[in-house]
Design a protein around this motif. Structure first.
Motif, PDB file in Angstrom:
ATOM      1  N   LEU A 200       0.954  -1.334   0.151  1.00  0.00           N
ATOM      2  CA  LEU A 200      -0.102   0.137   0.220  1.00  0.00           C
ATOM      3  C   LEU A 200       0.758   1.260   0.024  1.00  0.00           C
ATOM      4  CD1 LEU A 200      -2.848  -1.002   2.608  1.00  0.00           C
ATOM      5  CD2 LEU A 200      -3.189  -0.577   0.139  1.00  0.00           C
ATOM      6  N   LYS A 203       1.841   2.078  -3.373  1.00  0.00           N
ATOM      7  CA  LYS A 203       0.660   2.686  -3.923  1.00  0.00           C
ATOM      8  C   LYS A 203       0.712   4.082  -3.527  1.00  0.00           C
ATOM      9  CE  LYS A 203      -0.137  -0.804  -6.718  1.00  0.00           C
ATOM     10  NZ  LYS A 203      -0.049  -0.848  -8.085  1.00  0.00           N
ATOM     11  N   LEU A 227      -7.629   9.121  -5.543  1.00  0.00           N
ATOM     12  CA  LEU A 227      -6.917   8.154  -6.440  1.00  0.00           C
ATOM     13  C   LEU A 227      -8.205   7.626  -7.315  1.00  0.00           C
ATOM     14  CD1 LEU A 227      -4.908   6.209  -3.932  1.00  0.00           C
ATOM     15  CD2 LEU A 227      -4.065   7.649  -5.489  1.00  0.00           C
ATOM     16  N   ASP A 229      -8.648   4.728  -9.371  1.00  0.00           N
ATOM     17  CA  ASP A 229      -9.322   3.414  -9.440  1.00  0.00           C
ATOM     18  C   ASP A 229      -8.815   2.511  -8.272  1.00  0.00           C
ATOM     19  OD1 ASP A 229     -10.222   0.864 -10.160  1.00  0.00           O
ATOM     20  OD2 ASP A 229      -9.141   1.014 -12.232  1.00  0.00           O
ATOM     21  N   PHE A 230      -9.695   2.407  -7.318  1.00  0.00           N
ATOM     22  CA  PHE A 230      -9.273   1.840  -5.977  1.00  0.00           C
ATOM     23  C   PHE A 230      -9.705   0.207  -6.203  1.00  0.00           C
ATOM     24  CE2 PHE A 230     -10.148   5.613  -3.859  1.00  0.00           C
ATOM     25  CZ  PHE A 230      -9.135   5.952  -3.075  1.00  0.00           C
ATOM     26  N   GLU A 232      -8.568  -1.744  -9.183  1.00  0.00           N
ATOM     27  CA  GLU A 232      -7.523  -2.065  -9.501  1.00  0.00           C
ATOM     28  C   GLU A 232      -6.296  -2.127  -8.572  1.00  0.00           C
ATOM     29  OE1 GLU A 232      -4.412  -0.912 -13.051  1.00  0.00           O
ATOM     30  OE2 GLU A 232      -6.478  -0.189 -13.029  1.00  0.00           O
ATOM     31  N   LEU A 233      -6.398  -0.975  -7.600  1.00  0.00           N
ATOM     32  CA  LEU A 233      -5.242  -0.740  -6.797  1.00  0.00           C
ATOM     33  C   LEU A 233      -5.146  -1.795  -5.582  1.00  0.00           C
ATOM     34  CD1 LEU A 233      -4.279   2.667  -4.898  1.00  0.00           C
ATOM     35  CD2 LEU A 233      -4.880   0.446  -3.669  1.00  0.00           C
ATOM     36  N   GLU A 236      -4.479  -5.255  -7.048  1.00  0.00           N
ATOM     37  CA  GLU A 236      -2.857  -5.471  -7.426  1.00  0.00           C
ATOM     38  C   GLU A 236      -2.328  -5.742  -5.867  1.00  0.00           C
ATOM     39  OE1 GLU A 236      -1.676  -2.219  -9.369  1.00  0.00           O
ATOM     40  OE2 GLU A 236      -2.503  -2.673 -11.223  1.00  0.00           O
TER      41      GLU A 236
END
Length: 508
Positions: A200, A203, A227, A229-230, A232-233, A236
């Motif tokens: 995290l 990111k 942010l 696109d949570f 996708e975040l 990942e």
């Protein structure tokens, strides 16, 4: 992190020079003001947030050292750099004692000044991160413990967008982790927690985590600036941590919450959302709404099948249990807690003859973060079934089971012309041995027990139906009306007609 800078010097040309000649933007520094003596600087500090002060020593009204002394008392977060045209050791010594970051001589070397600002910037970032982590830990602890939540300090920061939660679990925890010893399990949980934080941070999210249960990690993320696109975040992050741990993880994440009520709502949704992780095909999903679930799972037909098969030690028990769990899985959003509660009730009905000391897995609390799949719950239930069948094969269990099978047969066939020999034949024992068993179990002989069953049913019919007494006599197995009245009065001291009148008057 952009630092706010105040320049203080009694010579306007120096103030302007420091402001205009240094590329502050390149170093994420914003000049928020200029002051020409210490008193004016204090007035600015009352109204403007400042992180760094660059100040001259010799100034009218209030000099730089006196300013440093007052700043140290009232604005402890501010870092100070003193510049002076005098290389006086006493000045420097006093400045250091007041907590001044550095003491530079005029003319100021811009490269030296910028190196110093960079050092201060890194130190302040570390301090802010440390303070932020501490406040987030307090916030997360307060939320989980149901205590009062205070986030006012964050709302003052224009870059603060809100908090977001991620709840993660290791898939099929019981079968995956069952062979791992206790020490290695603790190390695994520490790595899991630290890896989530590391990914995290990569990111751009600061986070703190705590375990809500053996296999349920709750992570609180502080979002600075929006942010895009949570989904996708978080996908990942969970995917990378899964690969690093060597175990498959699934996760549920919340919406962004800035105000207290939104944060609490996000926490509620994410902790409820993770409860349906076994129903969701996606590895990471958004807890947008409360999960819909079925709390009243109808399993009567499975209960009857299992009861019959257990009495006969039927070879297709596993198939029925498989069908039962297929039924559970077809009920979308069926919570594992609901399944566990249904199986607990089912075991109580099926295992009526087990002694109290006999261990059953569903007699205790089943941790659904450990047994977090239908497969794991099914395995537990199957082990209880196997233990029950094993108990039935023992002398104590076998005898009790035989008589319970006989009792069930009597209750199902009491209305017929039932004989002890017929019941003995059903449970494959001799009539004499059956007579011993039923006396040992119920404390009465067969005929007395059969009368009790028939008369109890007759009382129900007298109370709840309009049938005549002679009709009820036939319905419960007495062909002779007078004999029924005789037996009823012998048992209750009153006739069936009087019994009906008493219960009818009482109910009305």
């Amino acid at each position: 992190m952009k630092l706010k800078l105040l320049i203080v010097d009694d010579e306007p040309i120096i103030c302007q020079g420091l402001k205009m000649t240094v590329p502050w933007d390149e170093f994420c520094v914003e000049v928020v003001g200029e002051a020409y003596d210490g008193e004016e600087a204090l007035s600015i500090l009352e109204e403007t947030h400042v992180d760094i002060i660059i100040t001259d020593v010799n100034m009218p009204v209030m000099d730089g050292l006196e300013l440093a002394e007052k700043v140290a008392k009232r604005f402890q977060h501010i870092r100070m750099i003193i510049i002076s045209g005098f290389d006086e050791f006493e000045y420097a010594k006093r400045a250091i004692r007041l907590g001044v970051s550095d003491y530079l001589l005029k003319p100021v070397d811009i490269d030296e000044l910028m190196k110093l600002v960079k050092v201060i910037q890194k130190e302040m970032e570390k301090e802010r991160d440390k303070a932020s982590i501490f406040s987030m830990k307090q916030l997360l602890s307060s939320i989980v413990m149901g205590q009062e939540v205070d986030i006012n300090v964050n709302l003052k920061d224009n870059n603060f967008s809100g908090y977001q939660f991620l709840c993660s679990e290791i898939d099929d925890y019981d079968s995956t982790i069952s062979q791992v010893n206790e020490d290695d399990r603790k190390l695994l949980k520490q790595r899991w927690k630290s890896k989530i934080s590391e990914e995290l941070r990569i990111k751009g999210l600061m986070s703190v985590s705590l375990f809500l249960d053996e296999n349920r990690l709750l992570t609180c993320c502080k979002v600075m600036n929006d942010l895009s696109d949570f989904a996708e975040l978080f996908y990942e992050v969970v995917e990378r941590v899964s690969n690093q741990l060597g175990f498959s993880l699934s996760g549920c994440y919340s919406s962004l919450g800035k105000e207290t009520h939104d944060i609490l709502k996000s926490y509620q949704l994410v902790t409820e959302g993770i409860e349906i992780v076994h129903c969701i095909p996606e590895k990471v999903y958004h807890a947008k709404t409360l999960p819909t679930h079925i709390t009243d799972l109808e399993i009567t037909r499975f209960e009857k099948c299992l009861s019959k098969m257990l009495s006969d030690e039927h070879p297709e028990i596993q198939k029925i249990i498989g069908d039962l769990f297929t039924h559970f899985e077809k009920n979308q959003m069926c919570l594992l807690n609901d399944v566990v509660n249904v199986l607990k009730k089912l075991e109580k009905k099926l295992f009526t003859n087990l002694p109290e000391y006999q261990y059953l897995r569903f007699s205790e609390n089943v941790n659904i973060t450990i047994y977090n799949s239908y497969k794991a719950i099914k395995c537990l239930f199957m082990k209880d079934i196997e233990d029950y069948i094993r108990f039935q094969s023992t002398t104590q269990g076998g005898q009790h089971w035989l008589i319970m099978k006989a009792v069930n047969y009597i209750k199902e066939n009491y209305a017929s012309d039932l004989k002890a020999s017929e019941v003995a034949n059903v449970i494959n024992v001799s009539p004499n041995y059956f007579s011993q068993l039923i006396k040992q179990e119920t404390g009465t002989h067969f005929n007395d027990y059969l009368h009790d069953v028939r008369l109890n049913q007759a009382k129900v019919l007298l109370k709840e139906t309009p049938f005549r007494v002679f009709e009820i006599a036939e319905m419960v197995g007495y062909k002779d009306y007078k004999y029924f009245v005789h037996i009823f009065k012998k048992s209750t001291t009153i006739t069936p007609t009087k019994y009906r009148k008493i219960v009818t008057d009482f109910n009305s």
